[in-house]
Design an enzyme around this catalytic site. Structure first.
Site, PDB file in Angstrom:
ATOM      1  N   HIS A   1      11.616   8.940 -24.567  1.00 38.62           N
ATOM      2  CA  HIS A   1      12.287   7.656 -24.819  1.00 38.62           C
ATOM      3  C   HIS A   1      13.790   7.689 -24.541  1.00 38.62           C
ATOM      4  CE1 HIS A   1       8.610   6.801 -27.155  1.00 38.62           C
ATOM      5  NE2 HIS A   1       8.798   7.969 -27.743  1.00 38.62           N
ATOM      6  N   ASP A   2      14.470   8.638 -25.220  1.00 36.35           N
ATOM      7  CA  ASP A   2      15.940   8.570 -25.258  1.00 36.35           C
ATOM      8  C   ASP A   2      16.565   8.868 -23.896  1.00 36.35           C
ATOM      9  OD1 ASP A   2      15.477   8.045 -27.879  1.00 36.35           O
ATOM     10  OD2 ASP A   2      16.141   9.993 -28.631  1.00 36.35           O
TER      11      ASP A   2
ATOM     12  N   ASP B   1      19.708  11.571 -32.989  1.00 35.71           N
ATOM     13  CA  ASP B   1      19.026  12.211 -34.132  1.00 35.71           C
ATOM     14  C   ASP B   1      18.119  13.319 -33.582  1.00 35.71           C
ATOM     15  OD1 ASP B   1      17.272  10.317 -32.981  1.00 35.71           O
ATOM     16  OD2 ASP B   1      16.145  10.076 -34.835  1.00 35.71           O
TER      17      ASP B   1
ATOM     18  N   VAL C   1      20.630   6.458 -29.695  1.00 37.60           N
ATOM     19  CA  VAL C   1      19.201   6.713 -29.456  1.00 37.60           C
ATOM     20  C   VAL C   1      18.514   7.192 -30.737  1.00 37.60           C
ATOM     21  CG1 VAL C   1      19.453   7.090 -26.964  1.00 37.60           C
ATOM     22  CG2 VAL C   1      19.713   9.036 -28.534  1.00 37.60           C
TER      23      VAL C   1
ATOM     24  N   ASP D   1      15.704  13.320 -27.771  1.00 30.70           N
ATOM     25  CA  ASP D   1      17.171  13.231 -27.805  1.00 30.70           C
ATOM     26  C   ASP D   1      17.789  14.412 -27.064  1.00 30.70           C
ATOM     27  OD1 ASP D   1      15.927  12.322 -30.449  1.00 30.70           O
ATOM     28  OD2 ASP D   1      17.858  11.321 -30.566  1.00 30.70           O
TER      29      ASP D   1
HETATM   30  C1  BDR Z   1      12.479   6.936 -30.940  1.00 31.15           C
HETATM   31  O1  BDR Z   1      12.180   7.472 -32.235  1.00 31.15           O
HETATM   32  C2  BDR Z   1      12.514   8.828 -32.270  1.00 31.15           C
HETATM   33  O2  BDR Z   1      11.509   9.552 -32.884  1.00 31.15           O
HETATM   34  C3  BDR Z   1      12.751   9.255 -30.849  1.00 31.15           C
HETATM   35  O3  BDR Z   1      13.745  10.271 -30.798  1.00 31.15           O
HETATM   36  C4  BDR Z   1      13.199   8.011 -30.174  1.00 31.15           C
HETATM   37  O4  BDR Z   1      14.577   7.816 -30.286  1.00 31.15           O
HETATM   38  C5  BDR Z   1      11.192   6.456 -30.325  1.00 31.15           C
HETATM   39  O5  BDR Z   1      10.606   5.494 -31.136  1.00 31.15           O
HETATM   40 CA    CA Z   2      16.054   9.666 -31.035  1.00 28.47          CA
END
Ligand code: BDR
Ligand code: CA
Length: 335
Positions: free
Chosen positions: A258-259, A12, A141, A17
């Site tokens: 994160h991703d 997304d 993700v 990402d």
């Molecule tokens: C996740 O939420 C999204 O906003 C980020 O892309 C990540 O995948 C982190 O909580």
């Molecule tokens: Ca994401």
């Protein structure tokens, strides 16, 4: 010839990402078979556009095709909401119009390619059904909507999947006091995927918050001196400007990408410190809606374990991997 791990990403995009996609496209250990997009950080038309932008920026448009996926979560948009509610449940339709990363357009210079005609779910099913058992790893993700839809539409895909390495969930939370964003957007989809019987590794907020990057790391990445490293540093700093953890931890500006950590863990599983346990999502539509329930003490007794849940991650290993991927890509282009 080294063996590459074949993956499909579901994204997304979203600035973290975008870094994850770049790493998957440039890593010599990964073969990215295609990318599906989903509503989440932005409405799906924009997550699709941002994904196309990244594919073209990395010059992978001939091999990496993009398939547009779900516009709305499975069921949570059906919730009655009043705006007066004390429950932490906003009007779900608004999710589809949100911009969680102030990333409406990933800032790439050009954008000329198009998404494929086939929808994400149809492509996922056809690709998995025509693969060998255990050949393809899914790396979602974003919210799990596309993956859950594909599993429900054709469960024969389930034994085909080698593993699902997802960025989702956590004991930590970032959307409500107890829910992580990707789970919170589509809790029912998450529970379907968790109970599918697939091998699941959950790259959680607990992991991504310990494997944070700093602005010094971003500058180390930029100093590699390619257009990709420059973009990667910009994306990290962009994400860092929209939200960081310094207010809850200490004065260090911590930027969780994160991703990209989920992608790293596909090729370096030991970057995550995991426990194998029984894991669920709260779909009770009350205060805890979208919460990850992780049975760390095996209190559920006989219930089967279903998930490698990450409690933390190795920050230095993660940062060094990003640098290594970009440096090897530079060397290969200069060879
Ligand atoms: C996740 O939420 C999204 O906003 C980020 O892309 C990540 O995948 C982190 O909580
Ligand atoms: Ca994401």
């Amino acid at each position: 010839m080294r063996d590459k791990t074949k993956i499909i990403m579901d994204v997304d995009t979203g600035s973290d990402d975008a870094v994850a996609l770049m790493m998957a496209m440039l890593s010599e250990d990964i073969e990215l078979l295609g990318v599906t997009t989903v509503n989440g950080n932005l409405e799906v038309a924009l997550t699709t556009e941002n994904t196309l932008r990244m594919v073209e920026f990395c010059g992978k448009q001939d091999t990496v095709k993009v398939y547009r996926g779900a516009e709305y979560p499975l069921a949570s948009t059906l919730l009655p909401t009043t705006g007066q509610s004390l429950l932490p449940i906003p009007i779900r339709e608004s999710i589809a119009k949100a911009d969680y990363h102030h990333a409406t357009h990933i800032p790439t210079p050009s954008f000329t390619i198009h998404e494929e005609k086939e929808s994400a779910v149809v492509w996922l099913i056809n690709t998995l059904l025509s693969s060998e058992d255990g050949e393809i790893t899914l790396v979602p993700v974003g919210p799990m909507t596309n993956i859950a839809l594909a599993m429900r539409a054709d469960p024969r895909i389930i034994p085909k999947i080698r593993e699902i390495v997802m960025m989702a969930g956590g004991i930590e939370a970032n959307e409500t006091p107890s829910a992580e964003f990707n789970v919170w957007v589509d809790p029912e989809a998450m529970e379907i995927v968790l109970q599918s019987g697939c091998k699941i590794t959950m790259c959680t907020l607990d992991a991504t918050h310990t494997a944070y990057l700093t602005s010094d790391d971003a500058e180390r990445i930029r100093s590699i001196g390619t257009k990709e490293s420059d973009m990667c540093a910009d994306l990290i700093l962009k994400y860092g400007s929209t939200g960081d953890l310094s207010n809850v931890l200490d004065e260090i500006h911590r930027i969780p990408i994160h991703d990209a950590l989920a992608v790293c863990s596909v090729v370096h599983p030991d970057v995550l410190n995991t426990i194998y346990c029984d894991c669920h999502t709260d779909i009770g539509r009350s205060f805890a809606y979208g919460t990850t329930i992780v049975d760390r003490r095996n209190l559920s007794g006989d219930r089967p374990k279903n998930c490698y849940f990450s409690l933390s991650a190795d920050r230095q290993k993660f940062v060094d991997w990003i640098v290594e991927v970009l440096e090897k890509d530079k060397a290969q282009k200069n060879a």
